[in-house]
Motif scaffolding. Structure first.
Motif, PDB file in Angstrom:
ATOM      1  N   PRO A 262     -11.741   4.773 -48.118  1.00 36.31           N
ATOM      2  CA  PRO A 262     -12.707   4.277 -49.103  1.00 36.31           C
ATOM      3  C   PRO A 262     -14.052   3.969 -48.462  1.00 36.31           C
ATOM      4  CG  PRO A 262     -10.619   3.109 -49.257  1.00 36.31           C
ATOM      5  CD  PRO A 262     -10.538   3.948 -48.037  1.00 36.31           C
ATOM      6  N   MET A 263     -15.114   4.153 -49.230  1.00 31.61           N
ATOM      7  CA  MET A 263     -16.449   3.753 -48.784  1.00 31.61           C
ATOM      8  C   MET A 263     -16.428   2.268 -48.456  1.00 31.61           C
ATOM      9  SD  MET A 263     -19.005   5.929 -48.895  1.00 31.61           S
ATOM     10  CE  MET A 263     -20.452   4.945 -49.270  1.00 31.61           C
ATOM     11  N   PRO A 264     -17.144   1.838 -47.403  1.00 32.91           N
ATOM     12  CA  PRO A 264     -17.190   0.396 -47.126  1.00 32.91           C
ATOM     13  C   PRO A 264     -17.895  -0.341 -48.251  1.00 32.91           C
ATOM     14  CG  PRO A 264     -18.740   1.594 -45.714  1.00 32.91           C
ATOM     15  CD  PRO A 264     -17.965   2.623 -46.465  1.00 32.91           C
ATOM     16  N   GLU A 265     -17.453  -1.549 -48.521  1.00 27.89           N
ATOM     17  CA  GLU A 265     -18.139  -2.363 -49.531  1.00 27.89           C
ATOM     18  C   GLU A 265     -19.148  -3.255 -48.840  1.00 27.89           C
ATOM     19  OE1 GLU A 265     -15.598  -4.449 -52.389  1.00 27.89           O
ATOM     20  OE2 GLU A 265     -14.322  -2.648 -52.331  1.00 27.89           O
ATOM     21  N   ARG A 266     -20.397  -3.150 -49.294  1.00 26.90           N
ATOM     22  CA  ARG A 266     -21.456  -3.933 -48.670  1.00 26.90           C
ATOM     23  C   ARG A 266     -21.451  -5.341 -49.243  1.00 26.90           C
ATOM     24  NH1 ARG A 266     -26.170  -5.732 -49.822  1.00 26.90           N
ATOM     25  NH2 ARG A 266     -26.196  -4.763 -51.877  1.00 26.90           N
ATOM     26  N   ARG A 267     -21.390  -6.337 -48.353  1.00 26.80           N
ATOM     27  CA  ARG A 267     -21.466  -7.729 -48.805  1.00 26.80           C
ATOM     28  C   ARG A 267     -22.897  -8.227 -48.678  1.00 26.80           C
ATOM     29  NH1 ARG A 267     -16.558  -9.745 -45.073  1.00 26.80           N
ATOM     30  NH2 ARG A 267     -17.809  -8.459 -43.694  1.00 26.80           N
TER      31      ARG A 267
ATOM     32  N   ARG B  90     -15.525  10.374 -45.249  1.00 21.46           N
ATOM     33  CA  ARG B  90     -14.718  10.954 -44.182  1.00 21.46           C
ATOM     34  C   ARG B  90     -14.971  10.202 -42.869  1.00 21.46           C
ATOM     35  NH1 ARG B  90     -15.230  17.191 -43.559  1.00 21.46           N
ATOM     36  NH2 ARG B  90     -17.445  16.769 -43.876  1.00 21.46           N
ATOM     37  N   ALA B  91     -13.961  10.213 -42.020  1.00 17.06           N
ATOM     38  CA  ALA B  91     -14.061   9.551 -40.707  1.00 17.06           C
ATOM     39  C   ALA B  91     -13.181  10.320 -39.722  1.00 17.06           C
ATOM     40  CB  ALA B  91     -13.583   8.109 -40.812  1.00 17.06           C
ATOM     41  N   VAL B  92     -13.444  10.107 -38.442  1.00 14.45           N
ATOM     42  CA  VAL B  92     -12.579  10.677 -37.399  1.00 14.45           C
ATOM     43  C   VAL B  92     -11.759   9.531 -36.816  1.00 14.45           C
ATOM     44  CG1 VAL B  92     -12.519  11.758 -35.118  1.00 14.45           C
ATOM     45  CG2 VAL B  92     -14.084  12.619 -36.866  1.00 14.45           C
ATOM     46  N   LEU B  93     -10.470   9.638 -36.958  1.00 13.71           N
ATOM     47  CA  LEU B  93      -9.569   8.568 -36.522  1.00 13.71           C
ATOM     48  C   LEU B  93      -8.876   8.981 -35.220  1.00 13.71           C
ATOM     49  CD1 LEU B  93      -8.162   5.852 -37.525  1.00 13.71           C
ATOM     50  CD2 LEU B  93      -6.303   7.333 -38.301  1.00 13.71           C
ATOM     51  N   CYS B  94      -8.881   8.053 -34.250  1.00 16.01           N
ATOM     52  CA  CYS B  94      -8.070   8.279 -33.050  1.00 16.01           C
ATOM     53  C   CYS B  94      -6.711   7.640 -33.339  1.00 16.01           C
ATOM     54  CB  CYS B  94      -8.724   7.679 -31.805  1.00 16.01           C
ATOM     55  SG  CYS B  94      -7.887   8.160 -30.288  1.00 16.01           S
ATOM     56  N   LYS B  95      -5.759   8.501 -33.696  1.00 10.18           N
ATOM     57  CA  LYS B  95      -4.485   8.026 -34.223  1.00 10.18           C
ATOM     58  C   LYS B  95      -3.608   7.500 -33.093  1.00 10.18           C
ATOM     59  CE  LYS B  95      -1.212   9.681 -37.591  1.00 10.18           C
ATOM     60  NZ  LYS B  95      -0.450  10.868 -37.967  1.00 10.18           N
TER      61      LYS B  95
ATOM     62  N   LEU C  98     -21.239   2.869 -42.654  1.00 12.59           N
ATOM     63  CA  LEU C  98     -20.772   1.546 -42.234  1.00 12.59           C
ATOM     64  C   LEU C  98     -21.587   0.491 -42.969  1.00 12.59           C
ATOM     65  CD1 LEU C  98     -20.468   1.581 -38.303  1.00 12.59           C
ATOM     66  CD2 LEU C  98     -18.583   1.378 -39.947  1.00 12.59           C
ATOM     67  N   ALA C  99     -20.932  -0.590 -43.389  1.00 15.67           N
ATOM     68  CA  ALA C  99     -21.649  -1.755 -43.909  1.00 15.67           C
ATOM     69  C   ALA C  99     -21.715  -2.752 -42.769  1.00 15.67           C
ATOM     70  CB  ALA C  99     -20.913  -2.350 -45.101  1.00 15.67           C
ATOM     71  N   LEU C 100     -22.936  -3.164 -42.399  1.00 15.40           N
ATOM     72  CA  LEU C 100     -23.111  -4.016 -41.213  1.00 15.40           C
ATOM     73  C   LEU C 100     -24.056  -5.169 -41.500  1.00 15.40           C
ATOM     74  CD1 LEU C 100     -23.491  -1.177 -38.586  1.00 15.40           C
ATOM     75  CD2 LEU C 100     -21.604  -2.826 -38.682  1.00 15.40           C
ATOM     76  N   PRO C 101     -23.843  -6.312 -40.827  1.00 13.81           N
ATOM     77  CA  PRO C 101     -24.773  -7.430 -40.982  1.00 13.81           C
ATOM     78  C   PRO C 101     -26.182  -6.982 -40.588  1.00 13.81           C
ATOM     79  CG  PRO C 101     -22.898  -8.027 -39.564  1.00 13.81           C
ATOM     80  CD  PRO C 101     -22.783  -6.567 -39.852  1.00 13.81           C
TER      81      PRO C 101
END
Ligand SMILES: [Zn+2]
Ligand SMILES: [Zn+2]
Length: 340
Positions: A22-27, A6-11, A124-127
């Motif tokens: 979708p869940m972020p894909e971790r690279r 789930r996320a909160v979007l500022c539309k 979040l998937a982050l460097p």
């Protein structure tokens, strides 16, 4: 772990909506972070109200972030379960600014929650290089490192020395951070603002030496506070073009003027007044990793009244109901935190 989060979007301006995505894909080279706290910033309020120029909707806001590591890359310095703060500035590493370590003003800087989707979401998937262990501080504090680092950066830009006089114009969150780090650098700090509640906060919680209310005799007060010399360092944290222009007159001869504010359009000043002071004029944008480290150290040494600064909190999923309340000046908001 489910496939969706789930996320909160500022539309659109004024429209916050809870969505599934979708869940972020971790690279490789990234870690998956479960977001735990999101600080609400002036920028978020502007995005929400629709007065952030050139902003592209829809967007997931949130750049003042702390969380917990869920998954890492191979040979990571991070471990699952580590609490972290997030440096939300994704810089290129190759441009003219990055090459000399000025990553905060990278020519193609992407700020989480502004240029790309941010942290008002579950994961979040982050460097990994933008993730730092929040050792010795709480998750609440970890989410406050970023906005305070902006003040620390301005103070570092000005090279404030012990015994100098600093004037901080504007006592919102950015002014609060600037006051804290100017004082830690040994300056005698004066603040000026139109809001009495914020002046009182600066005096009682931050221990500034003088708090001046905007008014017909404010310049006289600033003059007498500074023995008629005005200030070695003036920091503008107002976001107001008229205030930015006025601040030039509060800089001492040989002094420095740092603009943290950014406004659309031009500001102007008297060249003779500027020249006779041999004034140094600096802009101050975001913060570097050194500034983040400065804030961490100050928090660990308990120089930052984080409990007093965090005036409001709510679950992330209540953001749509709470953000309009927090914007009102009567709410007395300094820093609101959303939590997960
Ligand atoms: Zn911010
Ligand atoms: Zn760059």
């Amino acid at each position: 772990m489910s496939e969706m989060m789930r996320a909160v979007l500022c539309k659109d301006p004024g429209q916050l909506e809870i969505i599934e995505r979708p869940m972020p894909e971790r690279r490789e080279g990234e870690a998956l972070v479960r977001i735990r706290r999101i600080g609400v910033c002036g920028t978020d309020m502007h995005i929400y109200q629709g007065n952030q120029p050139y902003f592209v909707y829809p967007r997931i806001m949130g750049h003042e972030l702390s969380g917990e590591i869920v998954e890492t890359s191979k040979n990571s310095k991070l471990n699952v379960g580590d609490e972290v703060y997030i440096v939300p500035y994704l810089h290129c590493g190759n441009c003219i600014a990055c090459r000399v370590g000025r990553t905060n003003c990278c020519t193609s800087l992407k700020v989480l929650g502004v240029h790309i989707d941010g942290g008002m979401c579950e994961y979040l998937a982050l460097p990994e290089p933008v993730l730092f262990k929040a050792e010795g501080i709480t998750l609440d504090e970890a989410a406050m490192v970023e906005f305070l680092a902006i003040g620390a950066h301005a103070v570092a830009r000005a090279q404030v020395k012990p015994g100098q006089r600093a004037l901080v114009v504007g006592t919102g969150p950015i002014g609060v951070g600037t006051s804290i780090f100017a004082k830690l650098a040994g300056a005698e700090v004066t603040v000026i603002d139109g809001r009495e509640d914020r002046l009182a906060f600066s005096t009682s919680q931050l221990g500034v030496s003088h708090a001046v209310k905007l008014g017909p005799d404010d310049a006289e007060q600033l003059k007498s506070i500074s023995d008629g010399e005005f200030f070695h360092h003036v920091f503008d944290a107002t976001g107001n073009p008229k205030a930015m222009e006025r601040g030039f007159s509060f800089v001492a001869h040989g002094g420095t003027y740092v603009l943290l504010s950014i406004v659309q359009g031009n500001i102007s000043f008297s060249d003779p007044e500027f020249h006779k002071r041999e004034m140094t004029l600096l802009s101050s944008r975001n913060a570097t990793l050194t500034d983040f480290a400065t804030v961490m150290k100050a928090m660990r040494e308990v120089h930052v009244p984080t409990k007093a600064i965090n005036t409001h909190r709510a679950p992330l999923w209540d953001a749509a109901a709470r953000m309009p309340e927090w914007i009102r000046p009567e709410a007395g908001t300094i820093k609101a935190l959303l939590e997960l």
